[in-house]
Design an enzyme around this catalytic site. Structure first.
Site, PDB file in Angstrom:
ATOM      1  N   ALA A 189      25.339   3.686 -42.373  1.00  0.00           N
ATOM      2  CA  ALA A 189      26.561   4.737 -42.309  1.00  0.00           C
ATOM      3  C   ALA A 189      26.964   5.108 -40.789  1.00  0.00           C
ATOM      4  O   ALA A 189      28.045   5.459 -40.381  1.00  0.00           O
ATOM      5  CB  ALA A 189      26.364   5.759 -43.426  1.00  0.00           C
ATOM      6  N   GLU A 190      25.858   5.244 -40.126  1.00  0.00           N
ATOM      7  CA  GLU A 190      25.964   5.805 -38.642  1.00  0.00           C
ATOM      8  C   GLU A 190      26.610   4.503 -38.008  1.00  0.00           C
ATOM      9  O   GLU A 190      27.655   4.913 -37.152  1.00  0.00           O
ATOM     10  CB  GLU A 190      24.523   6.068 -38.269  1.00  0.00           C
ATOM     11  CG  GLU A 190      23.962   7.263 -38.520  1.00  0.00           C
ATOM     12  CD  GLU A 190      22.682   7.624 -37.820  1.00  0.00           C
ATOM     13  OE1 GLU A 190      22.184   8.650 -38.280  1.00  0.00           O
ATOM     14  OE2 GLU A 190      21.855   6.853 -37.189  1.00  0.00           O
ATOM     15  N   GLU A 206      27.688  -0.817 -50.916  1.00  0.00           N
ATOM     16  CA  GLU A 206      26.715  -0.134 -51.364  1.00  0.00           C
ATOM     17  C   GLU A 206      26.233  -0.243 -52.656  1.00  0.00           C
ATOM     18  O   GLU A 206      26.992  -0.218 -53.378  1.00  0.00           O
ATOM     19  CB  GLU A 206      26.778   1.357 -50.743  1.00  0.00           C
ATOM     20  CG  GLU A 206      25.915   2.366 -51.539  1.00  0.00           C
ATOM     21  CD  GLU A 206      24.524   2.134 -50.764  1.00  0.00           C
ATOM     22  OE1 GLU A 206      23.640   2.290 -51.770  1.00  0.00           O
ATOM     23  OE2 GLU A 206      24.178   1.638 -50.005  1.00  0.00           O
ATOM     24  N   ASP A 315       5.723   4.745 -40.368  1.00  0.00           N
ATOM     25  CA  ASP A 315       6.278   3.849 -41.396  1.00  0.00           C
ATOM     26  C   ASP A 315       5.180   3.025 -42.238  1.00  0.00           C
ATOM     27  O   ASP A 315       5.799   2.196 -43.237  1.00  0.00           O
ATOM     28  CB  ASP A 315       7.350   3.072 -40.560  1.00  0.00           C
ATOM     29  CG  ASP A 315       8.550   3.823 -39.942  1.00  0.00           C
ATOM     30  OD1 ASP A 315       8.378   4.957 -40.095  1.00  0.00           O
ATOM     31  OD2 ASP A 315       9.391   3.075 -39.518  1.00  0.00           O
ATOM     32  N   HIS A 448      27.317  35.880 -31.703  1.00  0.00           N
ATOM     33  CA  HIS A 448      28.709  35.547 -32.093  1.00  0.00           C
ATOM     34  C   HIS A 448      29.639  35.105 -30.820  1.00  0.00           C
ATOM     35  O   HIS A 448      29.490  35.946 -29.895  1.00  0.00           O
ATOM     36  CB  HIS A 448      29.415  36.905 -32.774  1.00  0.00           C
ATOM     37  CG  HIS A 448      31.039  36.508 -33.098  1.00  0.00           C
ATOM     38  ND1 HIS A 448      31.211  35.713 -34.133  1.00  0.00           N
ATOM     39  CD2 HIS A 448      32.033  36.906 -32.646  1.00  0.00           C
ATOM     40  CE1 HIS A 448      32.693  35.833 -34.279  1.00  0.00           C
ATOM     41  NE2 HIS A 448      33.068  36.694 -33.323  1.00  0.00           N
TER      42      HIS A 448
END
Length: 470
Positions: A189-190, A206, A315, A448
């Site tokens: 997607a990126e 997909e 990983d 703000h």
């Protein structure tokens, strides 16, 4: 270094210099250990050199190109906006070079020895390091394995020629006119959206029913909507069957609801996940480390393997393949070696996708919380009702959602989609980590006009007294 069979001694050997390994090495050195880190490739690993960082540099360049093209929407008229792809690639390379240099400097400052080459276990306490020039043998008291992962290569779509992994997709010689992406997860997607902003015609195939499966459906709908604005064609619930390539293009056959379709493009990018680097010839079988059927190393709550003085992180252990997860686990492992009571706790582990709009999540979603039997109360506030979001120009699609335990008001999760979601999620991660209540968020004065006010406003929605929405 000494060459030969006489073993050198080291407190902690770290195998792999990615975001898990180099962080583990630095933390171990800070705690008084003599540390040696070994990696056959560049410092910083895949994330810094061929993943997170270069992709975000290209995504940033694509975003600026898009903003320049649409400046007239806010009265900024710019003509002849073009892309110098070589300069874009040089920009990306400069970012990577600066950061890899920084990692090298940090390792040196912390007196971590660096060996560029490979490691092979001889037994549970010794390893041979080797490259083309030398092959020293080290005896270690502890070891942290952080060898990372690599893109999964599908048999029907072998990498090479016009079929790319994410690595090659980051360094194409030109902006392609068209690209097919198999896999609409965060990498597909990126990168698909990045190239589409540069003018590439992108087709995503997909297997799930939406891009970014795993994220909240309300979030993925906004990403899909944005993709369609840049003419990305999405085929969900689809299965890629085969690819045929020439020296000029590649054709993919796929099926959707039983119907066979075909699409041709300059390149095919395959992003269907990553495989742990535990199948290499570095001697894991020699030391008896227990593995799962998926090739992951089994570890306890401190990253300790079945061999008590050998740890594994990143990983190659269970959980999402995230750089910040690897770094976190690296610190825990280094501290465990030093005798500290540190343990991993994934309760507040954020997930971020740098699509347009950005998606970020931490803790539990409303659905996950309900499945766990938690009495849930959630609130959502839109970007469209925030002054800062409107003043940025462009799309104001997006929201901040806060998920709480209705019994005590404790924040248990949050999902954010919209500009700067990747930064806003940090406040929500802190809220989940410290078990803050939704009242804590509502009572925290936010400056703000800022996007951060959306968090405060969403908290007030949960409490039932929103000011800027009905």
């Amino acid at each position: 270094m000494v060459v030969g069979d006489a073993s050198l001694n080291i407190d902690t050997l770290v195998i792999g210099a990615g975001p898990g390994g180099y962080v583990a090495a630095i933390r171990a050195a800070q705690l008084g250990q003599s540390v040696l880190i070994v990696d056959k490739s560049e410092l910083g690993g895949v994330c810094l050199n061929r993943g997170c960082i270069p992709s975000k540099a290209l995504i940033s360049a694509a975003h600026q190109y898009e903003v320049a093209q649409h400046g007239s929407d806010i009265g900024i008229n710019v003509s002849d906006v073009t892309v110098d792809w070589d300069k874009v690639q040089n920009f990306k390379g400069g970012v990577v070079k600066k950061l890899t240099g920084g990692v090298a400097g940090l390792l040196k400052a912390n007196k971590v020895q660096v060996f560029k080459g490979e490691a092979m276990f001889i037994n549970e306490t010794e390893a041979r390091l080797f490259n083309e020039q030398e092959s020293p043998r080290y005896k270690f008291n502890n070891c942290i394995i952080a060898t990372g992962s690599r893109p999964i290569e599908l048999k029907a779509f072998p990498f090479g020629g016009r079929i790319l992994s994410s690595t090659e997709a980051l360094s194409l010689p030109e902006i392609p006119k068209s690209m097919i992406v198999i896999g609409g997860g965060y990498i597909g997607a990126e990168l698909g959206q990045m190239y589409s902003k540069f003018g590439t015609k992108v087709t995503i195939i997909e297997g799930a029913d939406t891009v970014l499966p795993g994220f909240d459906k309300d979030m993925t709908k906004l990403v899909a909507k944005s993709m369609k604005k840049t003419n990305i064609e999405i085929h969900a619930n689809a299965k890629a069957e085969s690819a045929t390539q020439t020296d000029k293009d590649v054709t993919v056959k796929f099926t959707v609801k039983g119907e066979t379709k075909e699409v041709t493009a300059d390149y095919l990018l395959v992003t269907v996940g990553r495989r742990p680097n535990t199948d290499g010839d570095f001697g894991l079988d020699m030391i008896g480390v227990k593995m799962t059927d998926r090739g992951l190393i089994e570890v306890d709550h401190q990253g300790r393997t079945s061999v008590p003085h050998i740890f594994a992180i990143g990983d190659i252990v269970a959980g999402p393949a995230l750089a910040h997860k690897a770094s976190y686990e690296g610190k825990v492992a280094a501290e465990a070696i030093a005798g500290m009571p540190s343990v991993v706790d994934y309760k507040a582990m954020p997930a971020v996708c740098f699509t347009d709009p950005e998606c970020a999540s931490v803790g539990l979603s409303e659905t996950e919380a309900k499945e766990k039997g938690i009495n849930v109360k959630a609130g959502k506030f839109p970007y469209a009702a925030n002054g800062r979001a409107l003043s940025l120009g462009g799309s104001v699609d997006g929201f901040v959602k806060i998920v709480t335990n209705a019994d005590n008001g404790v924040v248990i999760g949050s999902q954010i989609v919209g500009p700067e979601a990747s930064n806003l999620i940090a406040e929500m991660g802190l809220a989940v980590e410290m078990a803050a209540t939704v009242e804590d968020l509502a009572l925290t004065i936010h400056a703000h006009p800022t996007l951060g006010e959306i968090v405060m406003e969403a908290a007030e929605v949960v409490l039932g007294h929103p000011i800027h929405t009905v």
